[in-house]
Design a protein around this motif. Structure first.
Motif, PDB file in Angstrom:
ATOM      1  N   ASP A 109     -16.627   8.133  -8.019  1.00 24.42           N
ATOM      2  CA  ASP A 109     -17.885   7.876  -8.718  1.00 24.42           C
ATOM      3  C   ASP A 109     -18.330   6.464  -8.378  1.00 24.42           C
ATOM      4  OD1 ASP A 109     -16.385   6.144 -10.404  1.00 24.42           O
ATOM      5  OD2 ASP A 109     -15.961   7.784 -11.780  1.00 24.42           O
ATOM      6  N   ASP A 110     -19.262   5.915  -9.143  1.00 20.11           N
ATOM      7  CA  ASP A 110     -19.778   4.585  -8.823  1.00 20.11           C
ATOM      8  C   ASP A 110     -18.755   3.490  -9.029  1.00 20.11           C
ATOM      9  OD1 ASP A 110     -22.205   5.683  -8.188  1.00 20.11           O
ATOM     10  OD2 ASP A 110     -23.101   5.323 -10.168  1.00 20.11           O
ATOM     11  N   TYR A 111     -17.665   3.766  -9.732  1.00 18.08           N
ATOM     12  CA  TYR A 111     -16.703   2.721 -10.057  1.00 18.08           C
ATOM     13  C   TYR A 111     -15.324   2.941  -9.435  1.00 18.08           C
ATOM     14  CZ  TYR A 111     -20.104   1.381 -13.625  1.00 18.08           C
ATOM     15  OH  TYR A 111     -21.245   0.995 -14.264  1.00 18.08           O
ATOM     16  N   ASN A 112     -15.010   4.146  -9.054  1.00 14.68           N
ATOM     17  CA  ASN A 112     -13.659   4.470  -8.601  1.00 14.68           C
ATOM     18  C   ASN A 112     -13.660   5.045  -7.188  1.00 14.68           C
ATOM     19  OD1 ASN A 112     -12.009   4.271 -11.341  1.00 14.68           O
ATOM     20  ND2 ASN A 112     -13.908   5.376 -11.804  1.00 14.68           N
ATOM     21  N   SER A 113     -12.725   4.561  -6.369  1.00 13.27           N
ATOM     22  CA  SER A 113     -12.541   5.105  -5.021  1.00 13.27           C
ATOM     23  C   SER A 113     -11.055   5.186  -4.715  1.00 13.27           C
ATOM     24  CB  SER A 113     -13.243   4.234  -3.971  1.00 13.27           C
ATOM     25  OG  SER A 113     -12.611   2.969  -3.856  1.00 13.27           O
ATOM     26  N   LEU A 114     -10.716   6.102  -3.822  1.00 13.02           N
ATOM     27  CA  LEU A 114      -9.325   6.340  -3.469  1.00 13.02           C
ATOM     28  C   LEU A 114      -9.239   6.624  -1.976  1.00 13.02           C
ATOM     29  CD1 LEU A 114      -6.428   6.683  -4.611  1.00 13.02           C
ATOM     30  CD2 LEU A 114      -6.953   9.111  -4.931  1.00 13.02           C
ATOM     31  N   ALA A 115      -8.335   5.935  -1.293  1.00 12.12           N
ATOM     32  CA  ALA A 115      -8.177   6.109   0.151  1.00 12.12           C
ATOM     33  C   ALA A 115      -6.735   6.467   0.486  1.00 12.12           C
ATOM     34  CB  ALA A 115      -8.583   4.844   0.891  1.00 12.12           C
ATOM     35  N   PHE A 116      -6.574   7.356   1.479  1.00  8.54           N
ATOM     36  CA  PHE A 116      -5.262   7.770   1.960  1.00  8.54           C
ATOM     37  C   PHE A 116      -5.183   7.473   3.464  1.00  8.54           C
ATOM     38  CE2 PHE A 116      -6.392  10.504  -1.582  1.00  8.54           C
ATOM     39  CZ  PHE A 116      -5.290  10.395  -2.404  1.00  8.54           C
ATOM     40  N   SER A 117      -4.077   6.869   3.890  1.00  6.87           N
ATOM     41  CA  SER A 117      -3.922   6.474   5.295  1.00  6.87           C
ATOM     42  C   SER A 117      -2.580   6.913   5.840  1.00  6.87           C
ATOM     43  CB  SER A 117      -4.061   4.953   5.441  1.00  6.87           C
ATOM     44  OG  SER A 117      -5.329   4.502   5.019  1.00  6.87           O
ATOM     45  N   PHE A 118      -2.552   7.118   7.155  1.00  9.17           N
ATOM     46  CA  PHE A 118      -1.329   7.522   7.847  1.00  9.17           C
ATOM     47  C   PHE A 118      -1.286   6.795   9.188  1.00  9.17           C
ATOM     48  CE2 PHE A 118       0.509  10.352  11.122  1.00  9.17           C
ATOM     49  CZ  PHE A 118       1.815  10.410  10.661  1.00  9.17           C
ATOM     50  N   ASP A 119      -0.173   6.135   9.467  1.00 15.03           N
ATOM     51  CA  ASP A 119       0.032   5.442  10.742  1.00 15.03           C
ATOM     52  C   ASP A 119       1.258   5.994  11.442  1.00 15.03           C
ATOM     53  OD1 ASP A 119      -2.126   3.782  10.264  1.00 15.03           O
ATOM     54  OD2 ASP A 119      -1.039   1.938  10.713  1.00 15.03           O
ATOM     55  N   LEU A 120       1.127   6.200  12.749  1.00 17.05           N
ATOM     56  CA  LEU A 120       2.234   6.607  13.607  1.00 17.05           C
ATOM     57  C   LEU A 120       2.419   5.522  14.658  1.00 17.05           C
ATOM     58  CD1 LEU A 120       4.111   9.135  13.905  1.00 17.05           C
ATOM     59  CD2 LEU A 120       2.551   9.895  15.706  1.00 17.05           C
ATOM     60  N   ASN A 121       3.658   5.053  14.817  1.00 15.67           N
ATOM     61  CA  ASN A 121       3.956   3.970  15.749  1.00 15.67           C
ATOM     62  C   ASN A 121       5.041   4.376  16.735  1.00 15.67           C
ATOM     63  OD1 ASN A 121       2.739   1.116  14.731  1.00 15.67           O
ATOM     64  ND2 ASN A 121       3.120   2.474  12.999  1.00 15.67           N
ATOM     65  N   LYS A 122       4.926   3.832  17.948  1.00 12.65           N
ATOM     66  CA  LYS A 122       5.994   3.997  18.938  1.00 12.65           C
ATOM     67  C   LYS A 122       6.057   2.769  19.820  1.00 12.65           C
ATOM     68  CE  LYS A 122       8.053   7.003  22.402  1.00 12.65           C
ATOM     69  NZ  LYS A 122       8.720   5.840  23.028  1.00 12.65           N
ATOM     70  N   GLY A 168       4.086   5.630   8.624  1.00  8.45           N
ATOM     71  CA  GLY A 168       3.757   4.990   7.373  1.00  8.45           C
ATOM     72  C   GLY A 168       2.698   5.799   6.644  1.00  8.45           C
ATOM     73  N   LEU A 169       2.860   5.949   5.348  1.00  7.28           N
ATOM     74  CA  LEU A 169       1.895   6.641   4.500  1.00  7.28           C
ATOM     75  C   LEU A 169       1.462   5.677   3.417  1.00  7.28           C
ATOM     76  CD1 LEU A 169       3.837  10.011   4.035  1.00  7.28           C
ATOM     77  CD2 LEU A 169       1.848   9.666   5.485  1.00  7.28           C
ATOM     78  N   GLY A 170       0.137   5.609   3.165  1.00 10.04           N
ATOM     79  CA  GLY A 170      -0.333   4.667   2.172  1.00 10.04           C
ATOM     80  C   GLY A 170      -1.513   5.185   1.384  1.00 10.04           C
ATOM     81  N   ALA A 171      -1.666   4.673   0.161  1.00 11.42           N
ATOM     82  CA  ALA A 171      -2.799   5.018  -0.698  1.00 11.42           C
ATOM     83  C   ALA A 171      -3.326   3.739  -1.343  1.00 11.42           C
ATOM     84  CB  ALA A 171      -2.399   6.027  -1.763  1.00 11.42           C
ATOM     85  N   GLU A 172      -4.647   3.696  -1.527  1.00 13.43           N
ATOM     86  CA  GLU A 172      -5.287   2.515  -2.103  1.00 13.43           C
ATOM     87  C   GLU A 172      -6.364   2.952  -3.097  1.00 13.43           C
ATOM     88  OE1 GLU A 172      -6.910  -1.582  -0.217  1.00 13.43           O
ATOM     89  OE2 GLU A 172      -7.916   0.223   0.507  1.00 13.43           O
ATOM     90  N   TYR A 173      -6.266   2.453  -4.325  1.00 15.54           N
ATOM     91  CA  TYR A 173      -7.243   2.772  -5.368  1.00 15.54           C
ATOM     92  C   TYR A 173      -8.012   1.506  -5.747  1.00 15.54           C
ATOM     93  CZ  TYR A 173      -9.083   3.364 -10.086  1.00 15.54           C
ATOM     94  OH  TYR A 173      -9.909   3.360 -11.183  1.00 15.54           O
ATOM     95  N   TRP A 174      -9.336   1.605  -5.790  1.00 14.37           N
ATOM     96  CA  TRP A 174     -10.193   0.487  -6.200  1.00 14.37           C
ATOM     97  C   TRP A 174     -10.969   0.867  -7.447  1.00 14.37           C
ATOM     98  CZ3 TRP A 174     -10.823  -4.509  -4.834  1.00 14.37           C
ATOM     99  CH2 TRP A 174     -10.248  -4.938  -3.629  1.00 14.37           C
ATOM    100  N   TYR A 175     -11.072  -0.098  -8.370  1.00 13.59           N
ATOM    101  CA  TYR A 175     -11.933   0.056  -9.523  1.00 13.59           C
ATOM    102  C   TYR A 175     -13.069  -0.961  -9.455  1.00 13.59           C
ATOM    103  CZ  TYR A 175     -13.846  -0.124 -14.206  1.00 13.59           C
ATOM    104  OH  TYR A 175     -14.721  -0.116 -15.267  1.00 13.59           O
ATOM    105  N   ASN A 176     -14.280  -0.457  -9.335  1.00 13.21           N
ATOM    106  CA  ASN A 176     -15.483  -1.286  -9.349  1.00 13.21           C
ATOM    107  C   ASN A 176     -15.461  -2.368  -8.267  1.00 13.21           C
ATOM    108  OD1 ASN A 176     -18.048  -1.824 -10.379  1.00 13.21           O
ATOM    109  ND2 ASN A 176     -17.279  -3.359 -11.822  1.00 13.21           N
ATOM    110  N   ASN A 177     -14.713  -2.121  -7.200  1.00 10.34           N
ATOM    111  CA  ASN A 177     -14.590  -3.070  -6.091  1.00 10.34           C
ATOM    112  C   ASN A 177     -14.101  -4.444  -6.556  1.00 10.34           C
ATOM    113  OD1 ASN A 177     -14.747  -3.383  -3.276  1.00 10.34           O
ATOM    114  ND2 ASN A 177     -16.689  -4.482  -3.432  1.00 10.34           N
ATOM    115  N   ILE A 178     -13.344  -4.446  -7.656  1.00 11.13           N
ATOM    116  CA  ILE A 178     -12.821  -5.693  -8.213  1.00 11.13           C
ATOM    117  C   ILE A 178     -11.301  -5.684  -8.262  1.00 11.13           C
ATOM    118  CG2 ILE A 178     -12.702  -7.144 -10.294  1.00 11.13           C
ATOM    119  CD1 ILE A 178     -15.536  -6.312 -10.942  1.00 11.13           C
ATOM    120  N   PHE A 179     -10.738  -4.573  -8.723  1.00  8.71           N
ATOM    121  CA  PHE A 179      -9.289  -4.492  -8.898  1.00  8.71           C
ATOM    122  C   PHE A 179      -8.739  -3.308  -8.097  1.00  8.71           C
ATOM    123  CE2 PHE A 179      -5.633  -2.666 -11.216  1.00  8.71           C
ATOM    124  CZ  PHE A 179      -4.753  -3.734 -11.075  1.00  8.71           C
TER     125      PHE A 179
END
Length: 414
Positions: free
Chosen positions: A252-265, A327-338
């Protein structure tokens, strides 16, 4: 010739600190353990995640949203960075379970020079702390402070509306012996990166805005390093292939969630299994070179080594697959502040046995952002029952200085 006791240094140079001793194997070739075949390189500090954001997400970053620390992960991301001028400083006490005064510091700067292009520079400094050097008779040769550092510059440009490319140059300096050992010297290397980054908004989910990104980067393509004037043999630097996707969901306007995956060699040859005398166990030489029992000779040039790294594992394709880390990662933002972050990193036991969970948080206020990350190993070493990476902390402070001046608008390239 004097010898220096590098017990602490050796842990760091091998970098595979979680697998100091692998499980003993009953399947051996002439006395060589096939359960543990780590690829070691010079300057392994170049592979340490420098910033708190990506390290909190399981060491992912090739396709995450751009920031001033993108040099390490994918310099092509700079072309899409929102800030006109950013400065970042990161710091981490490193391997404090082994050495109390080892640390890594990172300084990065990025500047948009046109709507389509951005330039960036970084300085990475790795201090191995104070180490007492001794000779074969255990005579104290003095206390020294080995260190390594690298300077990077990159140019990133948008190649289309959704894609960008980048090239980066790097100078690496490593002074591990401080000139104490006979014939020893500081080692240097010159390297380059090439990278691609793609990002665009997608309509994959009904009623939910989303963005999909992917990136590919080959880093540290450079000359071998030599620490000994009396030895012509040189060591590879950690040339690395990194690729992976990121999906960001605007809930929504205040909440976002991102999922990432990295493969290295690592694009570095795998150590072969050498032919040994079945009675004495000594390596058999022919024309002054050790005979390879299985795998391929790893004393090759840079380009051949990069190509050979995909098919030279001594035990075949199964071992080759174990050379990929993820590597697997997730990132949650609230209102682009926290923000809060978490992730997981996995490396096969045979290739180093690093496996850990990561956590972190960040706070953005006006012109600055502060991030912190914390590492929790999920395995222990066989020798001590503890893990050298345990309780690893990283701190990052970022200043977005364009808030104080005129901002150069991004341009969509058709």
């Amino acid at each position: 010739m004097k010898r220096i006791k590098f017990f602490t240094l050796l842990f760091v140079m091998l970098f595979a600190v979680n697998g100091v001793k692998a499980q003993e194997s009953v399947d051996q070739v002439l006395g060589q353990n096939l359960d543990y075949n780590v690829i070691s390189t010079a300057v392994p500090f170049m592979m340490i995640a420098p910033d708190a954001r990506s390290s909190a997400m399981g060491d992912v970053g090739v396709s995450t949203s751009p920031d001033v620390y993108s040099m390490h992960w994918n310099p092509a991301k700079y072309a899409f960075i929102e800030e006109d001028f950013s400065v970042g400083l990161a710091y981490s006490p490193w391997l404090r379970k082994l050495v109390p005064d080892m640390n890594i510091a990172y300084l990065g700067v990025s500047k948009r020079v046109s709507p389509k292009s951005t330039v960036a520079a970084t300085l990475r400094y790795f201090s191995l702390g104070d180490i007492i050097f001794t000779n074969d008779d255990n005579y104290n040769l003095g206390t020294y402070s080995p260190n390594e550092w690298a300077i990077d510059v990159a140019y990133s440009r948008k190649l289309g509306k959704y894609i960008s490319g980048s090239v980066a140059g790097r100078f690496i300096y490593s002074n591990l012996t401080q000139g104490v050992q006979d014939y020893s010297k500081a080692a240097i290397s010159v390297a380059a990166d090439v990278a691609v980054y793609y990002t665009r908004d997608v309509n994959w989910f009904s009623g939910l805005d989303a963005n999909f990104s992917w990136g590919v980067a080959i880093t540290n393509i450079g000359s071998k390093m030599n620490y000994n004037e009396a030895n012509l043999e040189k060591d590879f630097i950690p040339t690395n292939l990194r690729l992976g996707p990121t999906l960001k969901l605007d809930i929504d306007d205040y909440n976002s969630l991102a999922f990432s995956f990295d493969l290295n060699k690592l694009l570095v040859p795998t150590p072969p299994i050498y032919m040994r005398d079945p009675v004495t166990g000594a390596v058999i030489f022919e024309d002054g070179e050790p005979k390879v029992e299985s795998g391929k000779d790893d004393n090759v040039g840079l380009v051949q080594g990069m190509i050979q790294s995909f098919f030279d594992a001594p035990t075949g394709f199964k071992e080759e697959l174990k050379e990929f880390t993820l590597g697997l990662g997730a990132e949650y933002w609230y209102n682009n502040i926290f923000t809060v972050r978490t992730g997981f990193f996995h490396e096969a036991q045979m290739k180093g046995n690093r496996r850990y969970l990561t956590f972190g948080a960040g706070l953005k206020y006006n012109v600055f952002t502060i991030d912190v990350s914390y590492l929790v190993p999920v395995n222990n070493t066989a020798t001590s029952g503890t893990n050298p990476l345990e309780s690893t902390l990283r701190f990052s402070l970022t200043f977005n200085l364009d808030k104080w001046g005129n901002n150069t608008k991004l341009e969509n390239v058709n």
